[in-house]
Design an enzyme around this catalytic site. Sequence first.
Site, PDB file in Angstrom:
ATOM      1  N   GLY A   1       8.266  48.458  37.410  1.00 51.52           N
ATOM      2  CA  GLY A   1       8.769  49.798  37.126  1.00 51.52           C
ATOM      3  C   GLY A   1       9.504  49.820  35.805  1.00 51.52           C
ATOM      4  N   CYS A   2      10.444  50.717  35.695  1.00 51.97           N
ATOM      5  CA  CYS A   2      11.231  50.890  34.472  1.00 51.97           C
ATOM      6  C   CYS A   2      11.901  49.574  34.076  1.00 51.97           C
ATOM      7  CB  CYS A   2      12.285  51.960  34.724  1.00 51.97           C
ATOM      8  SG  CYS A   2      13.532  52.092  33.444  1.00 51.97           S
TER       9      CYS A   2
END
Length: 162
Positions: free
Chosen positions: A10-11
Amino acid sequence: MTDYVTVAGGCFWCTEAVFKDVIGVESVESGYIGHAEAIRIGFDPEQLKLGDLLDIFFATHDPTQLNRQGNDVGTQYRSAVFPADEAQEAEMRAAIERAQADAARPIVTTVEPMTEWYPAEDYHQDYWETSGRSNPYCMAVIPPKLQKLRKSFAARSKAVVA
């Protein structure tokens, strides 16, 4: 001696914040590989085994979400690992199997070839320490990840052991 491993969960602001708190981690660089936001972790294998590092990785993001993490949607936010060699690939596949044993849904983390690494822009590095605490998104996502690390892997957390 420092070993390196590249993972995407993810981020990269969120994964970077988690691994900066792990004992044995010497460096974390946010960047891009295979069009994914990822981190390259430098770690001391005498203090932190790759298998343990990967177990933390799988426990602190949702490897069952395809091409997303929470509200971050798109292939750039996929769960992926990028082995540097056959030994890392074997450790990564074993970690996926361990994570699957505890998961209610199928793990969708991909094992992808190590391609060229592109460091993220300077303002993305050390984001949680520099800007993240004033970013509502980070304040919503990162503290629960750190809490999970500090509860589930207390002996591995710099904040808990310090």
